[in-house]
Write a protein that holds these residues in place. Structure first.
Motif, mmCIF file in Angstrom:
data_model
loop_
_atom_site.group_PDB
_atom_site.id
_atom_site.type_symbol
_atom_site.label_atom_id
_atom_site.label_comp_id
_atom_site.label_asym_id
_atom_site.label_seq_id
_atom_site.Cartn_x
_atom_site.Cartn_y
_atom_site.Cartn_z
ATOM 1 N N ASP A 1 0.835 -1.269 -0.033
ATOM 2 C CA ASP A 1 -0.003 0.031 -0.032
ATOM 3 C C ASP A 1 0.964 1.407 -0.025
ATOM 4 O O ASP A 1 1.779 1.264 0.825
ATOM 5 C CB ASP A 1 -0.944 -0.099 1.256
ATOM 6 N N CYS A 2 0.656 2.232 -0.893
ATOM 7 C CA CYS A 2 1.448 3.435 -0.959
ATOM 8 C C CYS A 2 1.124 4.378 -0.087
ATOM 9 O O CYS A 2 1.766 5.295 0.250
ATOM 10 C CB CYS A 2 1.448 3.938 -2.523
ATOM 11 N N GLY A 3 -0.283 4.264 0.411
ATOM 12 C CA GLY A 3 -0.782 5.294 1.196
ATOM 13 C C GLY A 3 -1.588 6.383 0.791
ATOM 14 O O GLY A 3 -1.514 6.497 -0.534
ATOM 15 N N ASP A 4 -1.673 7.537 1.348
ATOM 16 C CA ASP A 4 -2.509 8.788 0.973
ATOM 17 C C ASP A 4 -1.664 9.536 0.206
ATOM 18 O O ASP A 4 -0.506 9.974 0.520
ATOM 19 C CB ASP A 4 -2.810 9.446 2.168
ATOM 20 N N PRO A 5 -2.062 9.485 -1.264
ATOM 21 C CA PRO A 5 -0.848 10.423 -2.000
ATOM 22 C C PRO A 5 -0.970 11.728 -1.893
ATOM 23 O O PRO A 5 -0.107 12.627 -2.249
ATOM 24 C CB PRO A 5 -1.834 10.038 -3.480
ATOM 25 N N ASN A 6 -2.179 12.202 -0.943
ATOM 26 C CA ASN A 6 -1.961 13.723 -0.501
ATOM 27 C C ASN A 6 -0.753 14.014 0.221
ATOM 28 O O ASN A 6 -0.282 15.143 0.787
ATOM 29 C CB ASN A 6 -3.191 14.069 0.196
ATOM 30 N N ASP A 7 -0.256 12.845 0.931
ATOM 31 C CA ASP A 7 0.841 13.093 2.018
ATOM 32 C C ASP A 7 2.258 12.863 1.104
ATOM 33 O O ASP A 7 2.456 11.663 0.681
ATOM 34 C CB ASP A 7 0.550 11.683 3.105
ATOM 35 N N LEU A 8 2.808 13.784 0.863
ATOM 36 C CA LEU A 8 3.965 13.803 0.182
ATOM 37 C C LEU A 8 5.223 12.913 0.409
ATOM 38 O O LEU A 8 5.889 12.761 -0.468
ATOM 39 C CB LEU A 8 4.302 15.223 -0.078
ATOM 40 N N LYS A 9 5.086 12.404 1.771
ATOM 41 C CA LYS A 9 6.101 11.545 2.302
ATOM 42 C C LYS A 9 6.017 10.280 1.417
ATOM 43 O O LYS A 9 6.842 9.472 1.330
ATOM 44 C CB LYS A 9 5.669 11.451 3.591
ATOM 45 N N ASN A 10 4.544 9.950 0.962
ATOM 46 C CA ASN A 10 4.423 8.566 0.182
ATOM 47 C C ASN A 10 4.872 8.608 -1.205
ATOM 48 O O ASN A 10 4.575 7.800 -2.020
ATOM 49 C CB ASN A 10 2.948 8.399 0.525
ATOM 50 N N HIS A 11 5.282 10.052 -1.727
ATOM 51 C CA HIS A 11 5.469 9.862 -3.138
ATOM 52 C C HIS A 11 7.096 9.731 -3.294
ATOM 53 O O HIS A 11 8.101 9.667 -2.390
ATOM 54 C CB HIS A 11 5.755 11.221 -3.483
ATOM 55 N N ASP A 12 7.459 8.941 -4.435
ATOM 56 C CA ASP A 12 8.836 8.480 -4.775
ATOM 57 C C ASP A 12 9.461 9.876 -4.727
ATOM 58 O O ASP A 12 9.079 10.793 -5.132
ATOM 59 C CB ASP A 12 8.667 8.114 -6.180
ATOM 60 N N ALA A 13 10.945 9.821 -4.502
ATOM 61 C CA ALA A 13 11.725 11.049 -4.300
ATOM 62 C C ALA A 13 11.917 11.756 -5.630
ATOM 63 O O ALA A 13 12.124 13.100 -5.520
ATOM 64 C CB ALA A 13 13.102 10.655 -3.687
#
Ligand SMILES: *[C@@H]1O[C@H](CO)[C@@H](O)[C@H](O)[C@H]1NC(C)=O
Ligand SMILES: *[C@@H]1O[C@H](CO)[C@@H](O)[C@H](O)[C@H]1NC(C)=O
Ligand SMILES: *[C@@H]1O[C@H](CO)[C@@H](O)[C@H](O)[C@H]1NC(C)=O
Ligand SMILES: *[C@@H]1O[C@H](CO)[C@@H](O)[C@H](O)[C@H]1NC(C)=O
Length: 300
Positions: free
Chosen positions: A222-234
């Motif tokens: 699970d990638c988590g909430d995409p609104n949380d930028l922590k969950n984005h690839d660098a």
């Protein structure tokens, strides 16, 4: 005198049926004939131009027809096995301990099973013999060989580009062309299709006689909430965006990034005001960015 002769003929007939016929094992050499045109009857033979094979005038008898068994699923087309209208057996091949069994045949004509009539089959251990009557129409012939995809658990029967991924079992009921097998993914693995997640996917037996699917059992991280930028690839740079919407956040699912007013990305001079993020390797990924749209003045 006449009475005695008739009764003895009747007795001989009864004796033949009761003992003679049953002891004449059709597996034994001498109790079966080679079928005519044996080399032309394989389901892969697509040449029926010479009308070489026809069983319209076949003599009813026990036949050996080569190492390949009679076809147990309909051939893909007419003109197979050297005849315009191939005949296949609707039923399973017997085991040696089954003895002589009766089966129905199907003529492939306007449907896969147009005219049906019975035959007998015996498994002789290393080959089969068949008691075959003449067929009812000309240009029709018994068809031999395999016309199915075989066991989908055997990798050799899968299309070369099939990647099953992490699965626990493959279940199937039939292996003929167009039948489906089901691949069950390991726990924590599955297939994401749009916003749905499935724990299994189908394989289809194609007319190339291989099982096919474009799906794979993938890890459902699970990638988590995409609104949380922590969950984005660098590597992700969203730019000037308005909001991000999503329904699922497991592997392969998509989220939509809506760019702010006057922003978006351009691809071959087409302007887009949103783009997709994809959940891969535990992070949301995209190579797109919401940038300011170029104005005509800037372009010119
Ligand atoms: C039947 O065919 C086989 C080959 O498939 C051959 O070895 C055998 O001699 C043939 N038998 C007769 C009686 O023609
Ligand atoms: C094959 O036989 C089964 C059992 O008799 C029957 O239900 C089925 O419809 C037959 N298949 C075709 C293609 O006719
Ligand atoms: C096999 O047949 C059973 C009973 O009809 C059905 O529930 C099951 O889904 C079938 N499996 C496949 C892989 O088609
Ligand atoms: C996100 O922004 C788009 C474009 O401005 C808008 O159409 C959509 O309703 C917004 N969605 C949410 C959930 O705010």
């Amino acid at each position: 005198m006449l009475y005695a002769a008739v009764t003895s003929i009747v007795f001989v007939q009864i004796f033949r049926i009761a003992y003679g016929e049953s002891s004449a094992d059709p597996c034994l050499a001498g109790n079966h004939d080679n079928i005519t045109s044996m080399g032309f009857r394989h389901v892969t033979n697509k040449d029926c131009s010479l009308n070489r094979v026809t069983d319209y005038r076949l003599v009813r008898a026990w036949y050996y027809a080569g190492p390949d068994p009679i076809l147990t699923s309909p051939p893909d087309q007419l003109c197979r096995c050297g005849a315009n209208f191939p005949i296949w057996m609707n039923g399973s091949l017997p085991h040696p301990q089954d003895g002589i069994v009766s089966r129905d045949t199907c003529l492939k004509y306007s449907t896969i099973c147009d005219t049906r009539f019975g035959i007998q089959v015996k498994n002789c251990g290393t080959f089969y013999v068949y008691k075959l009557p003449p067929t009812r129409e000309d240009h029709t012939a018994y068809c031999f060989g395999t016309f199915d995809c075989g066991d989908p658990n055997d990798k050799i029967n899968l299309d070369s580009d099939v990647v099953l991924g992490e699965f626990r079992s493959i279940q199937y009921n039939s292996t003929g062309v167009d039948s489906h097998a089901t691949v069950y993914c390991l726990p924590g693995h599955g297939v994401v299709d749009g916003t749905e997640t499935y724990e299994s996917f189908p394989l289809t037996c194609t007319s190339g006689l291989k099982w096919h699917s474009t799906r794979t059992c993938k890890s459902l991280q699970d990638c988590g909430d995409p609104n949380d930028l922590k969950n984005h690839d660098a590597s992700v740079k969203l730019g000037d965006f308005h909001n991000i919407t999503y329904t699922t956040s497991s592997t392969d699912s998509h989220a939509t990034v809506y760019c702010s007013e006057g922003h978006g990305f351009q691809d071959n001079s087409i302007k887009y005001d949103s783009f997709l993020l994809t959940c891969k390797d535990n992070g949301w990924q995209s190579s797109r960015t919401c940038g300011p749209f170029e104005t005509a003045a800037m372009v010119g």
